[in-house]
Design a protein around this motif. Structure first.
Motif, mmCIF file in Angstrom:
data_model
loop_
_atom_site.group_PDB
_atom_site.id
_atom_site.type_symbol
_atom_site.label_atom_id
_atom_site.label_comp_id
_atom_site.label_asym_id
_atom_site.label_seq_id
_atom_site.Cartn_x
_atom_site.Cartn_y
_atom_site.Cartn_z
ATOM 1 N N LEU A 60 6.448 -2.553 -7.977
ATOM 2 C CA LEU A 60 4.820 -2.956 -7.043
ATOM 3 C C LEU A 60 3.929 -4.403 -7.735
ATOM 4 C CD1 LEU A 60 4.095 0.137 -5.306
ATOM 5 C CD2 LEU A 60 4.688 -1.679 -4.061
ATOM 6 N N THR B 127 8.658 -5.744 -3.241
ATOM 7 C CA THR B 127 8.384 -4.280 -2.567
ATOM 8 C C THR B 127 9.988 -3.742 -2.137
ATOM 9 O OG1 THR B 127 6.138 -5.663 -1.526
ATOM 10 C CG2 THR B 127 6.864 -3.902 0.037
ATOM 11 N N GLN C 165 9.663 0.184 -2.467
ATOM 12 C CA GLN C 165 10.848 0.361 -1.901
ATOM 13 C C GLN C 165 12.388 1.841 -1.636
ATOM 14 O OE1 GLN C 165 11.150 -1.848 1.703
ATOM 15 N NE2 GLN C 165 9.174 -1.398 2.602
ATOM 16 N N GLN D 118 -4.671 -1.837 -9.113
ATOM 17 C CA GLN D 118 -4.080 -2.418 -8.209
ATOM 18 C C GLN D 118 -2.696 -1.885 -7.680
ATOM 19 O OE1 GLN D 118 -2.138 -6.780 -10.679
ATOM 20 N NE2 GLN D 118 -1.236 -6.677 -8.732
ATOM 21 N N GLU E 238 -3.690 0.441 -4.707
ATOM 22 C CA GLU E 238 -3.975 0.012 -3.505
ATOM 23 C C GLU E 238 -2.430 -0.862 -2.697
ATOM 24 O OE1 GLU E 238 -6.644 -0.606 -1.749
ATOM 25 O OE2 GLU E 238 -7.981 0.025 -3.187
ATOM 26 N N GLN E 239 -1.705 -1.103 -3.678
ATOM 27 C CA GLN E 239 0.342 -1.062 -3.255
ATOM 28 C C GLN E 239 0.691 -0.218 -2.616
ATOM 29 O OE1 GLN E 239 1.988 -4.404 -5.037
ATOM 30 N NE2 GLN E 239 0.391 -4.875 -6.629
ATOM 31 N N LEU F 171 -0.331 3.078 -1.684
ATOM 32 C CA LEU F 171 -1.306 3.418 -0.251
ATOM 33 C C LEU F 171 -0.271 2.418 1.135
ATOM 34 C CD1 LEU F 171 -4.728 4.058 -1.123
ATOM 35 C CD2 LEU F 171 -3.199 5.673 -0.064
ATOM 36 N N GLN F 172 0.005 1.304 0.801
ATOM 37 C CA GLN F 172 1.108 0.492 1.748
ATOM 38 C C GLN F 172 1.679 1.269 1.860
ATOM 39 O OE1 GLN F 172 0.459 -3.953 1.187
ATOM 40 N NE2 GLN F 172 -1.862 -3.726 0.568
ATOM 41 N N LEU F 173 3.160 1.353 0.618
ATOM 42 C CA LEU F 173 4.297 1.580 0.023
ATOM 43 C C LEU F 173 4.202 2.948 1.103
ATOM 44 C CD1 LEU F 173 7.029 1.275 -0.523
ATOM 45 C CD2 LEU F 173 6.697 1.983 -2.541
ATOM 46 N N ALA G 190 1.645 4.442 3.604
ATOM 47 C CA ALA G 190 2.295 4.388 5.141
ATOM 48 C C ALA G 190 2.900 3.352 5.517
ATOM 49 C CB ALA G 190 0.614 3.669 5.198
ATOM 50 N N SER G 191 4.026 2.873 5.315
ATOM 51 C CA SER G 191 5.409 2.075 5.326
ATOM 52 C C SER G 191 6.587 3.290 5.581
ATOM 53 C CB SER G 191 5.471 0.920 5.160
ATOM 54 O OG SER G 191 5.957 0.824 4.003
ATOM 55 N N GLN H 142 5.924 6.746 5.562
ATOM 56 C CA GLN H 142 5.614 8.598 5.336
ATOM 57 C C GLN H 142 5.821 9.066 4.411
ATOM 58 O OE1 GLN H 142 4.095 9.096 8.894
ATOM 59 N NE2 GLN H 142 3.623 6.470 7.928
#
Length: 312
Positions: free
Chosen positions: A135, A140, A144, A172, A175-176, A178-180, A182-183, A185
């Motif tokens: 990340l 990204t 994943q 940093q 924050e990334q 958390l986005q990962l 969410a995408s 699950q």
């Protein structure tokens, strides 16, 4: 994510002081996660007994980075039970016997793929894990792939790890991450890397690190891998730090509920060594000793005649 005095190169937290701090904060559980060792486990387990603190047993591990051996990844493995603790011992033994690099023992991915994982919980290693480093490198898709790989390897037992230790890199990455999460699950959990007990201990800790790494404390060019925030934070401090991600705090409690290592102390457990033809262990030991003596006598007396004359 407690590095105790048994994390030889980067921890100065005494186990008794850590347990006392946990009691003062009315914490129901506390983990020991020293770097690539379980040396403090028995002392920690005994210190927690009878004090209302549930001991969580884990290891902060190095994972081999085959693309850059000088930049190993970090992961956190926690034992669910006694079998999980045994598996941690096996993995550490493999690393120290078969995969050391520049004096640093590292796990291999295939060991985790091929061995029993049912009794372990894995945390992603925050910004020092393979997911976090991908990340931070802006990759990204690679992050994943790593996250999905671990989630498949540790079904319902893999958590993306969040840290806020007072530096730009960890913030940093959080924050990334958390986005990962969410995408994909995937669940997240908040941890805090504890290297010392109180904020004022930071300078003493830096001196310890310099001694271990051969650096001079006053050298402005030396690497600075730690921050003064890596002390034993209170419950209130952690709640404030992750107020925007309450589920990350809740999952730390859920993980503690899932970890139930019970160790029987005060009794020695020796392995059952196989013996040939039903021979007793005592008789086998005597036979081995005699065979060894014969081999050594033949080295001392290579002349058969002298051997027969001199042997007892």
């Amino acid at each position: 994510r407690l590095h105790s005095e048994f994390s030889i190169t980067d921890g100065i937290t005494r186990l008794g002081d850590a347990v006392t701090a946990a009691i003062a904060q009315q914490m129901p559980a506390l983990a020991i996660t020293d770097l690539m060792n379980l040396f403090g486990m028995v002392k920690f387990y005994k210190t927690c007994q009878g004090k209302g603190i549930k001991p969580i047993i884990g290891v902060d591990v190095y994972l081999e980075n085959h693309l850059d051996r000088d930049q190993p990844f970090r992961l956190l493995l926690l034992a669910k039970n006694r079998q999980g603790y045994g598996r941690l011992c096996e993995l550490l033994t493999q690393a120290y016997r078969h995969n050391q690099y520049r004096g640093r023992a590292e796990l291999k991915r295939e060991w985790l793929e091929q061995g029993d994982r049912r009794d372990l919980i894995m945390l992603s290693g925050a910004h020092q894990g393979d997911v976090g480093m991908a990340l931070l490198a802006g990759n990204t898709e690679q992050a994943q792939r790593y996250a999905c790989y671990w989630a498949e390897l540790f079904p319902s037992a893999f958590y993306l790890e969040l840290q806020r230790r007072g530096d730009r890199q960890s913030e940093q990455c959080t924050e990334q991450m958390l986005q990962l999460a969410a995408s994909l699950q995937l669940p997240v959990v908040a941890t805090h890397p504890i290297q010392f007990l109180q904020r004022d201990d930071f300078k003493a800790h830096e001196a310890r690190v310099c001694i271990a790494e051969g650096n001079i404390l006053g050298d402005s060019r030396r690497p600075r891998r730690f921050t003064e925030e890596q002390y034993f934070k209170s419950t209130a401090e952690m709640q404030a730090l992750f107020a925007d991600v309450p589920e990350a705090l809740q999952n730390s409690i859920e993980i503690a509920k899932r970890c139930n290592v019970e160790i029987q102390l005060g009794k020695n457990f020796l392995p059952l060594f196989p013996t040939p033809d039903g021979m007793s262990l005592d008789d086998f030991l005597i036979w081995q000793a005699k065979e060894g003596l014969e081999k050594r006598l033949r080295v001392l007396y290579p002349d058969p005649t002298q051997y027969q004359a001199e042997k007892p």
